[in-house]
Design a protein around this motif. Structure first.
Motif, short mmCIF file in Angstrom:
data_model
loop_
_atom_site.label_atom_id
_atom_site.label_comp_id
_atom_site.label_asym_id
_atom_site.label_seq_id
_atom_site.Cartn_x
_atom_site.Cartn_y
_atom_site.Cartn_z
N VAL B 47 36.60 -5.56 1.76
CA VAL B 47 36.48 -4.33 2.24
C VAL B 47 37.55 -3.72 2.50
O VAL B 47 38.18 -2.64 2.20
N ILE B 50 39.72 -2.63 -0.17
CA ILE B 50 39.32 -1.42 -0.85
C ILE B 50 39.81 -0.32 -0.26
O ILE B 50 40.21 0.72 -0.64
N ARG B 54 41.92 1.65 -2.67
CA ARG B 54 40.95 2.34 -3.23
C ARG B 54 40.94 2.21 -4.88
O ARG B 54 41.25 3.08 -5.72
N VAL B 58 36.12 -3.06 -8.66
CA VAL B 58 36.15 -4.37 -8.24
C VAL B 58 35.44 -5.36 -8.91
O VAL B 58 34.41 -5.32 -9.32
N GLN B 75 27.54 -2.82 0.42
CA GLN B 75 28.45 -2.15 1.35
C GLN B 75 29.44 -1.10 0.69
O GLN B 75 29.77 0.01 1.11
N ILE B 76 30.02 -1.63 -0.21
CA ILE B 76 30.93 -0.93 -1.20
C ILE B 76 30.16 0.08 -1.52
O ILE B 76 30.84 1.41 -1.62
N PHE B 80 31.97 3.33 -0.48
CA PHE B 80 32.91 3.83 -1.32
C PHE B 80 32.16 4.17 -2.69
O PHE B 80 32.28 3.49 -3.63
N VAL B 83 33.98 3.95 -5.84
CA VAL B 83 34.77 2.51 -6.36
C VAL B 83 33.58 1.89 -7.09
O VAL B 83 32.59 1.75 -6.63
N VAL B 85 31.77 -1.33 -9.03
CA VAL B 85 31.46 -2.75 -8.88
C VAL B 85 30.85 -3.43 -9.96
O VAL B 85 29.93 -3.03 -10.70
#
Lengths: 214, 214
Positions: B47, B50, B54, B58, B75-76, B80, B83, B85
């Motif tokens: 995290v 990130i 940014r 990921v 959480q990501i 975010f 972003v 995943v």
DNA sequence: TAAAAAATACCCCTTTCGGGGTATAGGCTA
DNA sequence: TAGCCTATACCCCGAAAGGGGTATTTTTTA
């Protein structure tokens, strides 16, 4: 490492293609002393590939489908004494390491190793030496991981010892026998461990150990 | 893909350094549309990285020490939203896939995928699409690592599912609740599992699972 | 479609686990 | 030396796990 010197030939055996190909790339750079002659992705393909290519070194995953890396290592050492085997594994199976040394493998690398370690390992083994990841060093390696754990939960050495045995799947009576203790004593330690970790079953201990990466 | 187009920025999160570095290499070639901006090797570092970089995408290992990839993914996605995943895992665990889709991850790659699949996946996700490995389509718990396991010991899918839960430290009643079963049913499955594996305690199941690399 | 396999669920019984104590001996240390 | 920690070991008791059955329903497969 100067060009002109005969490169060390390498066979990569790992079923995870991304990892396998990644390894090849990590060994392919300007002035590399290594040449990856073949990559195989199943246990069944390893021995035939060695027949064909006679590599100097085999990077062998221990968790191959179909055949275990252990069996394959045994066969390679027996049938191709001049082919050196390096085990690549995500686990630092302590008991495996001893067994593998007896079998006669030349090295053991963890997947969490760095490119530098990979190259050092291959260099050494390519020159007839051996290389075993320092994190395999028995208690030394374990303790460093467990240090945190001990401090955070104020565990005694004996308790830690018993946690490790429990995590490895030994029953109370097995632990008692191994440590030359009464079962009652092991039970007492277990109770204290559970109290300190605020858990109340083996199942939770397993979960806990997994979460702590122990 | 033509030079001049802004590359897709990538963060790689995997604790196996060799694999992590291997991935970076596989994404580094002439005319690559990707740029690896950072690599992290622990769950705790994901995290913060990130925050700093940014990245567009990921690549997240699901089996990270300290924090599970699942938690991190959640959480990501929450913090975010722009972003994307992509989960990278050695397992094709169907239940995870469903859960991850609900969470909102953009892709799921197996470690046994090829470089081409990796690039295709990143391309699609980089363009706002999704990519889930075709080998994920099977039934619950058919990961190729477990395939062997299942065949050798003639375990049913349900039994395998319960083994995995037991190994993760769930008690009988927890397993019953999670699978919407009677405790008696779970006990029956457990008995059959123990019979098939020729063991007779949770401790031995743990040992067994460790030995099989399950 | 008939047989086999898988999944479900219950009964009874023994063993082990887990939680509550208590107790003694050795070692460290404030 | 008095206090604390650690390691050792036992008792009692309820809860859970483990082992032996049996049985019904659904799904798969031959």
């Amino acid at each position: 490492m100067v060009s002109g010197i005969k490169p060390t030939t390498v066979l990569i055996a790992d079923d995870h293609q991304l990892f396998n190909d990644g390894l090849r790339n990590l060994l392919t750079f300007d002035g590399t002393p290594f040449r990856v002659v073949e990559q195989v992705y199943t246990g069944a393909d390893v021995v035939p590939a060695i027949h064909t290519w006679r590599p100097d070194v085999v990077l062998l995953d221990i968790n191959l489908p179909q055949r275990t890396g252990l069996d394959i290592a045994r066969q390679i050492v027996r049938e191709f004494p001049d082919v050196r085997v390096i085990i690549v594994s995500m686990y630092s199976y302590q008991k495996f390491v001893e067994e593998l040394k007896v079998i006669g493998v030349a090295g053991y690398l963890l997947k969490s190793a760095s490119q530098q370690e990979l190259i050092t390992c291959l260099d050494r083994v390519g020159q007839g030496g051996t290389y075993f990841d320092i994190r395999l060093g028995g208690k030394a390696g374990d303790l460093h991981l467990e240090d945190d754990f001990v401090k955070r939960f104020k565990l005694s050495p004996r308790e830690l010892e018993i946690i490790v045995l429990m995590k490895h799947g030994l029953t109370t009576s097995e632990i008692a026998q191994r440590l030359f203790l009464s079962e009652e004593t092991v039970k007492t330690h277990r109770k204290n461990i559970y109290y300190k970790l605020d858990i109340n079953s083996l199942a939770e201990l397993i979960r806990f150990a997994n979460e702590q990466g122990l």
